[in-house]
Design an enzyme around this catalytic site. Sequence first.
Site, short mmCIF file in Angstrom:
data_model
loop_
_atom_site.label_atom_id
_atom_site.label_comp_id
_atom_site.label_asym_id
_atom_site.label_seq_id
_atom_site.Cartn_x
_atom_site.Cartn_y
_atom_site.Cartn_z
N HIS A 72 0.87 -1.19 0.00
CA HIS A 72 0.00 0.00 0.00
C HIS A 72 0.90 1.22 0.00
CE1 HIS A 72 -3.14 2.83 0.68
NE2 HIS A 72 -2.66 3.19 1.85
N ASP A 74 1.09 5.08 -0.23
CA ASP A 74 0.41 6.38 -0.16
C ASP A 74 1.07 7.37 -1.11
OD1 ASP A 74 -1.60 6.07 1.95
OD2 ASP A 74 0.11 5.68 3.25
N ASP A 196 -7.64 1.58 2.49
CA ASP A 196 -7.19 2.54 3.51
C ASP A 196 -8.08 3.76 3.68
OD1 ASP A 196 -5.48 3.34 5.54
OD2 ASP A 196 -4.14 4.43 4.21
N HIS A 446 -6.23 9.67 -0.47
CA HIS A 446 -6.91 9.70 0.83
C HIS A 446 -6.07 10.30 1.96
CE1 HIS A 446 -4.98 5.67 0.47
NE2 HIS A 446 -4.62 5.91 1.72
#
Length: 1014
Positions: A72, A74, A196, A446
């Site tokens: 994951h 970001d 997430d 996000h």
Amino acid sequence: MGRRAQASWVCAGGCQDAAEPWVNSRALRAPLLPVFLFLLLLAAPGARAAGYETCPRVKPNKLNVHLVAHTHDDVGWLKTVDQYFYGIHNEIQHAGVQYILDSVISALQEDPNRRFIYVEIAFFSRWWHQQTNATQEIVRNLVRQGRLEFVNGGWVMNDEATTYYGAIVDQMTLGLRFLKDTFGNDGRPHVAWHIDPFGHSREQASLFAQMGFDGFFLGRIDYEDKQIRVERREMEQMWRGSTSLKPPTADLFTGVLPNNYNPPEKLCWDMLCTDSPVVEDPRSPEYNAKSLVDYFLKLATSQGQQYRTNHTIMTMGSDFQYENANLWFKNLDKLIRLVNAQQANGSGIHVLYSTPACYLWELHKANLTWSVKKDDFFPYADGPHMFWTGFYTSRPALKRFERLSYKFLQVCNQLEALAGPAASQGPYGSGNCAPLNEAMAVLQHHDAVTGTARQLVAEDYARQLSEGWGPSEVLLSNALARLSGSKKTFTFCRDLNISICPLSQKSASFQVILYNPLGRKVDHMVRLPVSKSSFHVKDPSGQTVPNSVVVVPSAEPQEHYPELVFSASVPALGFSIYSVTKISHQKPSIPLPNSISRKFRSRFRVLAIENEYIRATFNPDTGFLTEIRNKDKNLLLPVNQSFFWYGASSGDLESWQTSGAYIFRPEGRKPYPVSHYAQIRLVKTPLVQELHQNFSAWCSQVVRLYQGQRHLELEWTVGPIPVGEGWGKEVISRFDTPLKTNGLFYTDSNGREILQRKRDYRPTWELDLWEPVAGNYYPVNTRIYIKDRNMQLTVLTDRSQGGSSLGNGSLELMVHRRLVKDDGRGLQEPLKENGSGLVARGRHLVLLDRVGEAAAGHRLLAEKEVLAPQVVLAPDGGALYHPQATPRMQFSGLRRELPPSVHLLTLARWGLNKLLLRFEHQFTVWEDSGRNLSAPVTLDLRDLFSSFTITHVQETTLAANQPRASASRLQWTVKDGPTPHPAPFTLDPSSITLQPMEIRTFVALVQWKGGWTL
């Protein structure tokens, strides 16, 4: 045509390319034959639907554990996008995405059983362009074999609370287009993957379904919700994303992952983890293979009992993992081999490398009947005092910049499409919408628009947006010169919100160009900072336009800032040019704001501002708004509006939890008033009436009514919020009325459909609420309202904010927050906004209307607020674009206006002689039956646009990465009845029908007027 099964292409009137089905609009006088091109998806056992051919074999009589190797990544959070990609500042967070992808590709080549999924195309595309041809071919083979699978496929994994639906569609389109251009159908994701984001919106599910996804997997849902789902074995179900779109158009199979998106306890084998690797040599004193296998068998059995099929999923990865992929894969190889070896001893567990799509395929083959969810997953809490509702408002200035940039991007895209090639290469140089498009896509992440990144990262997000505006301004200048026939020095005043624009303030004469991105004519009040003088304003036809100069008071008593106000009319998808001249010989007659001290307020029987439609009354003693009257509808509602602040919790005996960038946790249930009275100034001119309210040194507001306006405008200014006493503050604007609302209020979902909210209630479980304020906050992207049987009070926002109704007849919106503590969610930095705090300025638009008649007003006004006319200035004069050209003072890109219920969501360049078009019906089935705005609408695309002709058209899915004629999705059975099959697909550009809430997407071949080609 590649590995995956393809539908046959059908062309009517000739095809430009055998790979693209175009419908010839020149030959549309005869009706077109229907095209029936749906795949049969309920395949025989063992068969594979299109896109699932490479999935691994499972064991029908075992519990199959699908291990999903993933990272994951970001797109900005503790570090900037570039710092994350290159692995810079690892002292902040060890993360280097380029090394992750290098390592994963190498590890996948070592064993054909290994699989990996990737999500964030913002990172992958950058990495891809740095690779050699040989490496790119290796990756293509891995994708073709299904061993590297893309899931989601957007530029980022977008937030779902603070994002506008148009921006979501844009960023998904950008990422999915890269995958299609790079890998063809092999790279098309079949599964949406939001592991997430901090809560999930119903509109997101609807959009994903319309993009053609077969399923959707979530990581974070409310802790109480998840506990109930585990008990009921409802971790997977059908999510109905719309009350208007007929099933299965907006239905999406949705699964909740068992461990958010992290590996199970004791099974994390990344270089960032501390769990022991698998040691299978029994002679070693560190031997642990048997205990790990026993642990895994118990874990799998327990987890399998939470799900309904003989399949379960485990995420093997987490934030920025797999930089040394060998660590993960070597241990997973061992785990798979050792666990599966236990089948010889009677074990019922089979473990395998898999992907979310392959797991979904097995669920589909189970042929079960699934329950249906019709609400959303807000608000999200991960504990009794831990509601993630603060980020709805965090960093309001960045949220406003993002919303303005969305409008500017649409303007850029539209003018590029209308002007043709001259927009990209013109007298002002090379212009380009792409940098702003990519910057806007990054902002949907996000931890971006949410305001939950560190300060240095938030500043980098703002930098990306600002730099994206530059090439777009060049393109706008080229396009406006081409379409107007005159080359001018166009000026884009970015600081109008703080009354700064040197051209209008210093020039004796100038022109105001307003571009309207909507498909209908709009009337717009122009407001520009000027010098202290009088002005003459002329419209495009040379007629004099009434104007006023209004003084905006400043903090200095003797300083006043004059602003020129006049009403402009701008045609659909076009521009109007107004001329402004300073009257130097005329003595200025500027109404100064009348400061009304508390001592003399008693002289006012009634303190009010009004126009022909609205009257707003204020308490002379306090200066607060007390009443709104809709004169046109004969409605009167007492409304007390003022500002309050919640003290931010620093933790207490019940919980250590503090308020932070993510979490909203007030200290107590009742907020404190910013002030019990306001210093007020009254301004009245023929065009506008204003009451200026000053509540404190850091909180003020202008309540405004323009001539002809059917709503009240509240322009608030808050900040820097004082926190010197060590107590963070969360500032709200609250409206109190006598409406009997019974605990109900209504908020929009990403700017589209409206959801009913009920205080202290969740539709799907019995709520045990420990935080009665934060637990009742919901995201408000464009509007929130309350109503009784007769009247509805609606408040529109100019950016995403948190809002609620905490008492009957009450409505509140959080406008700003500044905090002194971190909330313990990894940021490790309080939300102080540059330490000294920031000033935020915004607008709330307030409507009072009858129930049943309010929907048209608030939906159309929200559209105008998001896509207000773009103001561009230029000095008088300017050379002709072509010697033979005649300057044009007004222009419309449409031959006829769009109906009120239709919105042109997208008009953008798509390639060689191609444009991307999206039309949407923006009303739901129940909103406005009286004016017939909820009825289906039919359009004729053939001669709709004035600057180009559509020669061929192809309809696609929402993200434009699949032809609609050949697109198909897995069909599921649900408890409230069988899901109907989609209606047969037909395409006739002379008769495009839009059902309520439907969005239809087209790629059109075009020819520009004047012989332009791309």
